[in-house]
Design an enzyme around this catalytic site. Structure first.
Site, PDB file in Angstrom:
ATOM      1  N   CYS A  11      -6.504  50.991  32.878  1.00 25.23           N
ATOM      2  CA  CYS A  11      -7.246  50.810  34.133  1.00 25.23           C
ATOM      3  C   CYS A  11      -7.236  52.100  34.943  1.00 25.23           C
ATOM      4  CB  CYS A  11      -6.642  49.665  34.931  1.00 25.23           C
ATOM      5  SG  CYS A  11      -7.489  49.387  36.499  1.00 25.23           S
TER       6      CYS A  11
ATOM      7  N   CYS B  77      -6.877  51.530  38.774  1.00 23.35           N
ATOM      8  CA  CYS B  77      -5.505  51.157  39.174  1.00 23.35           C
ATOM      9  C   CYS B  77      -4.561  52.350  39.099  1.00 23.35           C
ATOM     10  CB  CYS B  77      -4.926  50.072  38.270  1.00 23.35           C
ATOM     11  SG  CYS B  77      -6.047  48.806  37.723  1.00 23.35           S
ATOM     12  N   ASP B  78      -4.650  53.134  38.037  1.00 21.97           N
ATOM     13  CA  ASP B  78      -3.582  54.103  37.744  1.00 21.97           C
ATOM     14  C   ASP B  78      -3.986  55.571  37.863  1.00 21.97           C
ATOM     15  OD1 ASP B  78      -1.906  51.986  37.189  1.00 21.97           O
ATOM     16  OD2 ASP B  78      -2.395  51.960  35.057  1.00 21.97           O
TER      17      ASP B  78
END
Ligand code: NAP
Length: 314
Positions: free
Chosen positions: A136, A139-140
């Site tokens: 992701c 997200c990261d």
């Protein structure tokens, strides 16, 4: 209503399922939340979350446990069980079969069983998941400022997410197993113009290597020569497809080419009384925020439907 009959059954306790159970419980509907594992879904695989409003930074497991506690505080019953099939009784009641034990029955079902990013299945991938291996970018990505990153895949997701990662990374190398891309030509062309992006084609990742703490390199196999080489990276993002958990319905429900459920604006599938939210649903993006928003709609719509069907189930 006997003890195995519910107004609303929610299948899967990720962010969508926990939200659906919260709203259904809060609407005073008899609500069942079925989950085979630990509640939290993909949150449990996410190290840090920085894009959920109200939490500048929170670990995925912390958010999962807060959501679970909050969700159940309105009366939904969480039952640990693996659902194997959902079928329709003659009167439209949904029959929920389990791997073990007697079935449950509900007037409405909300499918929030999520899915999984397709994995490479190479040594080191699982060991370094959340420590340099990610599925992701949104997200990261921000955890890899200034790093050289690899992205695996040749579809729209790989090319779009690789471009997104150039906001943070010093360089992003897309590793793809053939010369041709599944991604739209326009996306590939834009990527080729991006000075921070480069491509390694006809190559596959054979191993993710690290120092025990973080990813340090990838072992690549060059498919044209069959040679291998070591490729130093600070992290690797894998975008080789997503597998929605959509195999539970015994009846047909409309879906897109990849199997994601198509819903109306109320999150109802083509089967009356069966709703879908989160990663099982066809949508533009798969975020925690969209999962909880769509699950709210699904729970409110399911509540209305249940209230319009007053007769007892089964
Ligand atoms: P996808 O289109 O199925 O592409 C998967 C890519 O991963 C392919 O290039 C495939 O290679 C590669 N791959 C699969 N298994 C692999 C393995 N074991 N090792 C190495 N490479 C592997 O998946 P996606 O990119 O996630 O997209 C899914 C759907 O969402 C598509 O319909 C896509 O159009 C859509 N989507 C659209 C957008 C957009 O429109 N902006 C953005 C994201 C996703 P091969 O090509 O060799 O099979």
């Amino acid at each position: 209503m006997n003890k195995r009959e519910y107004d609303i059954a929610v299948i899967g306790a990720g962010p969508a399922g926990l939200t659906a159970a919260l709203y259904a419980g809060r609407s005073m509907k008899r609500t069942l939340l079925l989950e085979a594992g630990i509640p939290g879904g993909e949150l449990l695989n996410t190290e840090n979350i920085e894009d959920y409003p109200g939490f500048a930074s929170i670990t995925g497991p912390d958010l999962a446990s807060k959501m679970t506690e909050h969700s159940l505080s309105f009366g939904a019953e969480l039952v640990s069980a693996r659902v194997t099939a959902i079928d329709l009784e003659a009167d439209g009641t949904k029959r929920i079969e389990l791997e073990e034990g007697e079935p449950y029955f509900a007037k409405a079902v909300i499918l929030t069983a999520g899915g999984q990013p397709r994995k490479l299945h190479v040594p080191g991938e699982q060991e370094y998941a959340g420590r340099g291996v990610s599925y992701c970018a949104v997200c990261d990505g921000a955890f890899f400022r200034g790093e050289h990153l690899a992205v695996v895949g040749g579809g729209d997701a790989a090319i779009e997410e690789a471009a997104f990662l150039t906001r943070y990374a010093s360089k992003v190398t897309v590793i793809h197993r053939r010369q041709e891309f599944r991604a739209q030509p326009l996306l590939v062309e834009r990527a080729r113009q991006n000075p921070k992006m480069e491509f390694l084609l006809d190559m596959v990742v054979e191993e993710v290597k690290g120092d025990g703490e973080r990813v340090e390199s990838l072992r690549l196999r060059h498919l044209t020569s069959d040679r291998t080489s070591e490729f130093p990276v600070g992290g690797v993002f894998v975008f080789i497809g997503f597998l929605p958990n959509t195999g539970l319905l015994r009846m047909h429900a409309d879906h897109d080419e990849q199997g994601y459920y198509l819903t109306d604006a109320n999150m109802q599938t083509s089967v009356p009384g069966i709703f879908a939210a989160g990663d099982v649903r066809a949508q533009l993006t798969r975020q925690v925020t969209t999962a909880v928003g769509d699950a709210t709609t699904a729970a409110m719509a399911a509540t209305k439907l249940v209230e319009s069907v007053p007769e007892p189930v089964a």
